[in-house]
Design a protein around this motif. Structure first.
Motif, PDB file in Angstrom:
ATOM      1  N   LEU A 141       0.837  -1.195   0.000  1.00 40.32           N
ATOM      2  CA  LEU A 141       0.000   0.000   0.000  1.00 40.32           C
ATOM      3  C   LEU A 141       0.874   1.247   0.000  1.00 40.32           C
ATOM      4  N   TYR A 142       2.015   1.174   0.636  1.00 39.87           N
ATOM      5  CA  TYR A 142       2.938   2.313   0.648  1.00 39.87           C
ATOM      6  C   TYR A 142       3.364   2.662  -0.775  1.00 39.87           C
ATOM      7  N   HIS A 143       3.669   1.623  -1.553  1.00 39.38           N
ATOM      8  CA  HIS A 143       4.084   1.870  -2.930  1.00 39.38           C
ATOM      9  C   HIS A 143       2.938   2.468  -3.744  1.00 39.38           C
ATOM     10  N   SER A 144       1.722   1.957  -3.519  1.00 38.24           N
ATOM     11  CA  SER A 144       0.598   2.401  -4.332  1.00 38.24           C
ATOM     12  C   SER A 144       0.076   3.774  -3.944  1.00 38.24           C
ATOM     13  N   CYS A 145       0.252   4.155  -2.665  1.00 38.51           N
ATOM     14  CA  CYS A 145      -0.345   5.406  -2.192  1.00 38.51           C
ATOM     15  C   CYS A 145       0.677   6.457  -1.801  1.00 38.51           C
ATOM     16  N   TYR A 146       1.905   6.241  -2.113  1.00 36.54           N
ATOM     17  CA  TYR A 146       2.961   7.138  -1.653  1.00 36.54           C
ATOM     18  C   TYR A 146       2.710   8.566  -2.140  1.00 36.54           C
ATOM     19  N   GLY A 147       2.466   9.483  -1.198  1.00 41.49           N
ATOM     20  CA  GLY A 147       2.288  10.896  -1.550  1.00 41.49           C
ATOM     21  C   GLY A 147       1.027  11.195  -2.320  1.00 41.49           C
ATOM     22  N   LYS A 148      -0.006  10.355  -2.189  1.00 44.44           N
ATOM     23  CA  LYS A 148      -1.224  10.563  -2.972  1.00 44.44           C
ATOM     24  C   LYS A 148      -2.436  10.695  -2.069  1.00 44.44           C
ATOM     25  N   ALA A 149      -3.375  11.522  -2.459  1.00 36.60           N
ATOM     26  CA  ALA A 149      -4.696  11.537  -1.833  1.00 36.60           C
ATOM     27  C   ALA A 149      -5.605  10.722  -2.742  1.00 36.60           C
ATOM     28  N   ILE A 150      -6.037   9.563  -2.273  1.00 37.13           N
ATOM     29  CA  ILE A 150      -6.801   8.671  -3.149  1.00 37.13           C
ATOM     30  C   ILE A 150      -8.296   8.870  -2.929  1.00 37.13           C
ATOM     31  N   ASP A 151      -9.068   8.282  -3.768  1.00 40.77           N
ATOM     32  CA  ASP A 151     -10.523   8.392  -3.695  1.00 40.77           C
ATOM     33  C   ASP A 151     -11.008   7.926  -2.319  1.00 40.77           C
ATOM     34  N   PRO A 152     -11.824   8.738  -1.613  1.00 42.36           N
ATOM     35  CA  PRO A 152     -12.253   8.381  -0.256  1.00 42.36           C
ATOM     36  C   PRO A 152     -12.981   7.045  -0.170  1.00 42.36           C
ATOM     37  N   VAL A 153     -13.802   6.720  -1.145  1.00 41.74           N
ATOM     38  CA  VAL A 153     -14.522   5.444  -1.108  1.00 41.74           C
ATOM     39  C   VAL A 153     -13.545   4.283  -1.218  1.00 41.74           C
ATOM     40  N   GLN A 154     -12.552   4.423  -2.117  1.00 44.05           N
ATOM     41  CA  GLN A 154     -11.567   3.362  -2.258  1.00 44.05           C
ATOM     42  C   GLN A 154     -10.707   3.249  -0.996  1.00 44.05           C
ATOM     43  N   ALA A 155     -10.378   4.393  -0.404  1.00 41.85           N
ATOM     44  CA  ALA A 155      -9.630   4.373   0.854  1.00 41.85           C
ATOM     45  C   ALA A 155     -10.437   3.673   1.932  1.00 41.85           C
ATOM     46  N   PRO A 201       9.401   9.410  -7.405  1.00 37.04           N
ATOM     47  CA  PRO A 201       8.183   9.444  -6.590  1.00 37.04           C
ATOM     48  C   PRO A 201       6.967   9.100  -7.427  1.00 37.04           C
ATOM     49  N   ALA A 202       6.057   8.351  -6.794  1.00 36.36           N
ATOM     50  CA  ALA A 202       4.860   7.933  -7.508  1.00 36.36           C
ATOM     51  C   ALA A 202       4.018   9.151  -7.856  1.00 36.36           C
ATOM     52  N   PRO A 203       3.439   9.210  -9.042  1.00 37.71           N
ATOM     53  CA  PRO A 203       2.622  10.369  -9.424  1.00 37.71           C
ATOM     54  C   PRO A 203       1.352  10.437  -8.594  1.00 37.71           C
ATOM     55  N   ALA A 204       0.914  11.682  -8.301  1.00 40.03           N
ATOM     56  CA  ALA A 204      -0.313  11.855  -7.544  1.00 40.03           C
ATOM     57  C   ALA A 204      -1.495  11.410  -8.377  1.00 40.03           C
ATOM     58  N   THR A 205      -2.447  10.728  -7.733  1.00 38.98           N
ATOM     59  CA  THR A 205      -3.613  10.238  -8.443  1.00 38.98           C
ATOM     60  C   THR A 205      -4.712   9.972  -7.445  1.00 38.98           C
TER      61      THR A 205
END
Length: 843
Positions: free
Chosen positions: A110-124, A322-326
């Motif tokens: 999850l760290y790799h997938s969410c690094y520095g990103k604000a993800i969709d609240p429902v998915q979170a 760094p992983a792109p924000a998405t």
């Protein structure tokens, strides 16, 4: 715990080295290595299942505390069964290395997938709900995770969260030790953990709340506990959930992870209008800094297991980019080894990784080497079935034989044979040997079922008659087992040597070569012929009329005593320093630490250590600082490290997790204890000694006090006389001025008489006569004190030497607690004669 940090960098075994140690698995690929271990991708042949195998360095296996913790945590984690927890399939010890078989997760952290990103609240919400459900399952089993963070959450190919790395797991409500290092990861760790207070499941809830905030905003919570909605524009309904789950006071948080999950389900299912979504659009959060690495001072278990998992995860992402924000989580595509629990095992010998009956389609034998075919047939062969064997097996005279060219140490070879219903080949007949040489291409020494037994006699493990013509040349120290060489000769080899093996299965399903069968024959032989004429198992060593056998079996002290008695022996009793040295030298391994129970015990805290055979006690084997002063540690264990030291005894509570093997001794008691064993009353003995010493010292004390009193009294009289003789200027002797001086001196002398001490100083203008009296009396008193202290010092030396001598005697008699108390008394007195007088009630 012993220091298990390797002194040299850990070298990960190669795939070729691991393959023979895990015959039930195909070792497919090396995944990652850290300083404290390595992980591999493998396939369990019988179930055609992908697994991950984690190998720890031998240093960890040599630490009994680490092994005990490893086993306890592995068993606890293996009992957990939840789709959001990484599964544990097996654990154990293989060739001295602790190992763990676990679920292999194909995906990213999850760290790799969410690094520095604000993800969709429902998915979170979906991810955190799944994490809560997995953690709640662990909590119900009374297990806390204590290090929840994105790096320890794996996302499978379908984005299912799986929680790993229970390396810091602990029982619920575990007591905190003020001296313990704070565990966890900065930022995710609950305040009560940092304060070293007892923790419960709400500490994990805090970490989950932090992770939720990070997924909603791309940032860690700040010190002001800023609402997530004001940072990323997420629905305001999440603010309450984050605030409650990350509250500094655990009493204000959700009580269970299930409650947190229910709250998230309600919020995420409501329409945006109900959630009061702010007008600002959802935005990507600034890239956050990577979570801080754990301090090198963290617990050794954490270093050993987390480090490897971290490498495995990081190896599958580009750290520099760094992983792109998405607002969406990347779908995992690369297989990654998950971080996993910190399980453990005490087993001292390698175990087959699995004994599961094959329920998956069996691969074609033609594609598998003999050792892999053997793994598939393990359950049938162990049950006594003799209808299927590996392709290269040959049959002769009611037995089937198989050559495995994989290298094994002797203990591992015997273990593998027994687990598959076989034994190492018995080749007592020379014709059988010649036939076997024709059937198999034997190019190097290969293990067979023979070795040294009692009285240095060569013996077959099934007790077949020994042909004197087969007796090999003189074996060197440690070469106690036989191998068959390329010329058909029997040659001695050390048990640590790695050799191919020849297995033998008897068609009737019997196995007379197991250690249990050998011991049964020994028991019958003792009953029939007596101890000295009996036939003992292969591996037995003899010193004088005592026979010793080491068995690779882990048991408690009480169980070990029962087993040794069952086979007409007893726990080993090194009844002399020479026998103890021989035991250490004979059974020390070149590469492995052996721990086995001794027949020594402490009946009560005040009774002496004694042998179960009632032989005379000696204490020359205790290691430094042993035995413990903990009265619960009332059993004895002997530790033989490579190179072996005779000073290797320690006290223990006798539980099974400490000893990794069993030692049996067959002998008659050599020398009965000369005195009746009972409690020793140290206070009574000390009172008697003190009374005798008091009579020696008291006359000197009284003489000193008398002479000192005479000096003080003479000083007082001289001072008073001098005062009356002083001529006061402007007056006359005996006049009013003289009266005042006399009164002053008499008052001072009253203080001297009361205190028993001379005046420390005189007035600066005091007449010379006073100074002379002061100087003379001080010199007399010092001379008396010097003579007196010399006498007291002689008494002190006599007294303390007597106490230390008794302490030594008590130690030799087994009264270690009383001996330690005497030594502590002597240390407390030291060189201070006043403390001796106090101990003798003469102060």
């Amino acid at each position: 715990m012993e220091n298990t940090e390797p002194t040299t960098p850990f070298q990960a075994p190669s795939l070729e080295e691991l393959a023979p140690l895990f015959p039930a698995y195909d070792i497919e690929a090396f995944i990652a290595q850290g300083g404290m271990g390595a992980v591999y991708q493998a396939k369990q042949i019988s179930l055609d299942r992908a697994v991950a195998i984690k190998i720890l360095p031998r240093e960890f296996g040599a630490d009994p505390e680490f092994r005990e913790s490893f086993e306890a945590e592995a068993k606890a984690m293996a009992r957990l069964n939840h789709p959001n927890l990484i599964g544990i399939y097996d654990f154990g010890d293989i060739d001295g290395m602790l190992f763990l078989i676990m679920e292999l997760v194909h995906g990213k952290s999850l760290y790799h997938s969410c690094y520095g990103k604000a993800i969709d609240p429902v998915q979170a919400s979906e991810i955190i709900i799944a994490v809560c459900e997995g953690i709640d399952h662990a909590h119900d089993a009374d297990i806390l995770h204590r290090d929840i963070k994105p790096a320890n959450i794996l996302l499978s190919m379908d984005a299912t969260p799986k929680i790993g790395d229970f390396g810091l797991a602990a029982p619920m409500n575990a007591a905190a030790n003020p001296e313990d290092v704070i565990y966890g990861t900065p930022g995710y760790t609950a305040p009560e953990v940092i304060a070293r207070q007892p923790v419960d499941r709400r500490a994990d809830i805090f970490s989950i709340g932090v992770m939720l905030h990070e997924m909603l905003t791309g940032q860690m919570p700040d010190e002001h506990r800023t609402r997530p909605s004001s940072i990323s524009g997420c629905p305001m309904g999440y603010d309450t959930i984050v605030a409650r789950s990350t509250h500094p006071d655990p009493n204000q948080r959700y009580n269970t992870a299930a409650e947190l999950a229910e709250a998230l389900k309600k919020v995420s299912s409501q329409p945006a209008s109900v959630l009061n979504v702010p007008a600002a659009p959802v935005r990507s959060a600034v890239t956050m800094a990577a979570p801080q690495k754990k301090s090198p001072a963290l617990a050794l278990t954490l270093i050993a297991l987390v480090a490897i998992a971290g490498i495995a995860v990081l190896a599958n992402r580009k750290d520099k980019d760094p992983a792109p924000a998405t607002t969406d989580i990347d779908k995992p595509a690369t297989p990654v080894l998950p971080s996993t629990p910190t399980p453990g095992s005490d087993t001292s010998e390698p175990v087959e990784a699995t004994s599961t009956v094959n329920t998956a389609p069996t691969p074609s034998k033609k594609t598998l080497p003999p050792i892999k075919q053997l793994a598939l047939l393990k359950a049938r062969l162990a049950s006594g079935a003799r209808d299927q064997f590996p392709d290269t097996t040959v049959e002769r005279n009611g037995s089937h034989f198989l050559l495995l060219k994989t290298n094994f140490t002797r203990p591992n070879a015997e273990k593998l044979a027994e687990e598959h219903g076989a034994h190492l080949a018995i080749l007592a007949d020379t014709d059988d040997r010649k036939w076997l040489m024709q059937q198999f291409s034997i190019t190097r020494p290969t293990w067979i079922g023979a070795g040294l037994a009692a009285n240095d006699s060569w013996q077959w493990t099934d007790s077949s008659p020994w042909n004197s013509a087969d007796t090999p040349g003189q074996a060197t120290v440690g070469e106690g087992f036989l191998a068959l060489n390329s010329h058909g000769e029997l040659i001695p080899q050390p048990e640590s040597g790695r050799r191919p093996i020849i297995l033998q299965w008897r068609n009737d399903g019997s196995n007379p070569c197991t250690m249990e069968e050998q011991l049964k024959r020994t028991t019958a032989s003792i009953e029939e012929n007596g101890l000295q004429e009996a036939r003992y198992p292969v591996g037995t060593r003899t010193l004088g009329e005592s026979h010793f056998l080491r068995i690779n079996q882990k048991v408690s002290w009480d169980s070990a005593r029962e087993l040794t008695t069952k086979y007409k022996g007893h726990l080993p009793v090194p009844s002399s320093p020479e026998e103890n040295q021989w035991l250490a030298k004979t059974f020390a391994s070149e590469s492995k630490t052996h721990r086995f129970w001794l027949g020594g015990f402490l009946l009560t805290p005040t009774s002496p250590w004694q042998w179960i055979t009632q032989e005379a006690w000696h204490s020359t084997g205790w290691a430094s600082g042993q035995p413990s002063d903990d009265s619960a540690k009332n059993r004895m264990i002997m530790t033989l490290r490579p190179g072996g030291s005779a000073e290797a005894w320690s006290s223990s509570d006798g539980k099974s997790g400490e000893a990794n093997c069993l030692m049996i001794e067959w002998s008659e008691p050599k020398k009965a204890a000369t005195a009746k064993i009972g409690d020793f009353d140290l206070d009574q003995w000390l009172a008697s000694v003190n009374s005798k010493i008091q009579k020696r010292v008291k006359p000197d004390v009284e003489e000193y006090q008398q002479e000192r009193g005479q000096i003080i009294n003479g000083y007082i009289r001289a001072m008073k006389r001098a005062a009356r003789r002083v001529e006061v200027p402007g007056g006359r002797r005996g006049g009013r001025g003289n009266d005042r001086l006399t009164e002053m001196v008499e008052n001072s002398m009253e203080e001297v008489e009361e205190s028993g001490e001379l005046l420390t100083t005189l007035p600066r203008l005091a007449p010379d006569s006073f100074q002379e009296i002061q100087t003379e009396s001080t010199a007399e008193l010092k001379k008396l004190d010097d003579i007196y202290q010399a006498k007291l010092k002689a008494h002190l030396d006599f007294y303390t030497k007597g106490l230390l001598g008794k302490a030594t005697s008590l130690t030799e008699e087994g009264f270690t607690q009383q001996a330690r108390e005497l030594q502590e008394k002597v240390a407390a007195i030291g060189e201070d004669t006043s403390l001796m007088l106090k101990a003798l009630d003469l102060d």
